[in-house]
Design a protein around this motif. Structure first.
Motif, mmCIF file in Angstrom:
data_model
loop_
_atom_site.group_PDB
_atom_site.id
_atom_site.type_symbol
_atom_site.label_atom_id
_atom_site.label_comp_id
_atom_site.label_asym_id
_atom_site.label_seq_id
_atom_site.Cartn_x
_atom_site.Cartn_y
_atom_site.Cartn_z
ATOM 1 N N GLY A 134 -49.580 -60.343 24.656
ATOM 2 C CA GLY A 134 -49.788 -59.178 25.517
ATOM 3 C C GLY A 134 -48.529 -58.338 25.658
ATOM 4 O O GLY A 134 -48.579 -57.105 25.559
ATOM 5 N N PHE A 135 -47.391 -58.992 25.874
ATOM 6 C CA PHE A 135 -46.130 -58.259 26.007
ATOM 7 C C PHE A 135 -45.707 -57.613 24.690
ATOM 8 O O PHE A 135 -45.230 -56.479 24.678
ATOM 9 N N TYR A 136 -45.827 -58.334 23.584
ATOM 10 C CA TYR A 136 -45.463 -57.746 22.286
ATOM 11 C C TYR A 136 -46.360 -56.550 21.997
ATOM 12 O O TYR A 136 -45.900 -55.506 21.555
ATOM 13 N N HIS A 137 -47.662 -56.734 22.243
ATOM 14 C CA HIS A 137 -48.653 -55.695 21.950
ATOM 15 C C HIS A 137 -48.472 -54.466 22.843
ATOM 16 O O HIS A 137 -48.562 -53.336 22.374
ATOM 17 N N GLY A 138 -48.216 -54.685 24.122
ATOM 18 C CA GLY A 138 -48.186 -53.573 25.057
ATOM 19 C C GLY A 138 -46.818 -53.058 25.448
ATOM 20 O O GLY A 138 -46.709 -51.950 25.983
ATOM 21 N N VAL A 139 -45.757 -53.834 25.197
ATOM 22 C CA VAL A 139 -44.430 -53.422 25.654
ATOM 23 C C VAL A 139 -43.435 -53.330 24.490
ATOM 24 O O VAL A 139 -42.866 -52.266 24.241
ATOM 25 N N VAL A 140 -43.214 -54.431 23.801
ATOM 26 C CA VAL A 140 -42.151 -54.475 22.801
ATOM 27 C C VAL A 140 -42.476 -53.602 21.592
ATOM 28 O O VAL A 140 -41.674 -52.758 21.186
ATOM 29 N N PHE A 141 -43.645 -53.810 21.008
ATOM 30 C CA PHE A 141 -44.042 -53.063 19.806
ATOM 31 C C PHE A 141 -45.227 -52.158 20.140
ATOM 32 O O PHE A 141 -46.222 -52.133 19.442
ATOM 33 N N ARG A 142 -45.120 -51.418 21.216
ATOM 34 C CA ARG A 142 -46.251 -50.638 21.712
ATOM 35 C C ARG A 142 -46.624 -49.504 20.766
ATOM 36 O O ARG A 142 -45.811 -49.050 19.980
ATOM 37 N N VAL A 143 -47.859 -49.048 20.890
ATOM 38 C CA VAL A 143 -48.339 -47.911 20.115
ATOM 39 C C VAL A 143 -47.717 -46.659 20.708
ATOM 40 O O VAL A 143 -47.683 -46.484 21.924
ATOM 41 N N SER A 144 -47.235 -45.781 19.839
ATOM 42 C CA SER A 144 -46.686 -44.535 20.367
ATOM 43 C C SER A 144 -47.832 -43.626 20.785
ATOM 44 O O SER A 144 -48.897 -43.643 20.167
ATOM 45 N N PRO A 145 -47.640 -42.834 21.831
ATOM 46 C CA PRO A 145 -48.717 -41.966 22.287
ATOM 47 C C PRO A 145 -49.066 -40.936 21.217
ATOM 48 O O PRO A 145 -48.196 -40.475 20.495
ATOM 49 N N ALA A 146 -50.351 -40.596 21.146
ATOM 50 C CA ALA A 146 -50.796 -39.600 20.184
ATOM 51 C C ALA A 146 -50.230 -38.246 20.588
ATOM 52 O O ALA A 146 -50.157 -37.926 21.774
#
Length: 160
Positions: A134-146
């Motif tokens: 969850g942290f990797y997905h949402g914080v560390v390697f998060r998707v950049s906003p469109a």
């Protein structure tokens, strides 16, 4: 039954994450035993060094494979977040083991044996793996906003 595209992407991402984690675990165990048995290091020192080696593998494996499609931020920030998440998850796992063993001792009215302690440890691993993902997905390697489409001042942006 066909999975929705988002679920398929999350399943693929989770599979890559677990693969990197499994490889990191093998590396940690191998380095730990090499230092402990091969070089006669103290167990705690060997554990720390082995964990750091595995952590380097986990960072690069997740950055270059699991989350390669994600936008990159400044390296120092990403590494700092990665270290902070792993420090938090290490403490979380230790607290779960401590509370679980303490609860088992209260329930059993004695110190729990190795089997019970290992079951508690496995439960902590499951919780920590989910937290890390969850942290990797949402914080560390998060998707950049469109990127937002340009709109006239005072006009709401159109969302599809």
């Amino acid at each position: 039954m066909q999975l929705p595209p988002r679920a398929k992407r999350l399943l693929a991402l989770g599979s890559r994450f677990l693969t990197v984690g499994a490889i990191s675990t093998v590396i940690e165990i191998a380095v730990f035993n090499l230092l402990l048995v091969g070089f006669g290091w103290d167990a705690v020192a060997a554990k720390i060094v082995a964990s750091l080696v595995a952590l380097v593998n986990a960072y690069f494996g997740n950055r270059q494979w699991t989350f390669r499609h994600r936008a990159r931020r400044q390296r120092w920030l990403e590494v700092s977040l990665f270290i902070a998440v792993n420090a938090f998850c290490t403490v979380l796992g230790a607290v779960i083991v401590w509370l679980g063993v303490d609860a088992a001792a209260s329930l059993l009215d004695r110190e729990p044996g190795a089997l019970v302690v290992n079951v508690v440890n496995l439960a902590s691993i499951v919780v920590v793996v989910l937290a890390r993902f969850g942290f990797y997905h949402g914080v560390v390697f998060r998707v950049s906003p469109a990127p937002r489409a340009a709109t006239e001042p005072g006009t709401p942006a159109h969302r599809s």
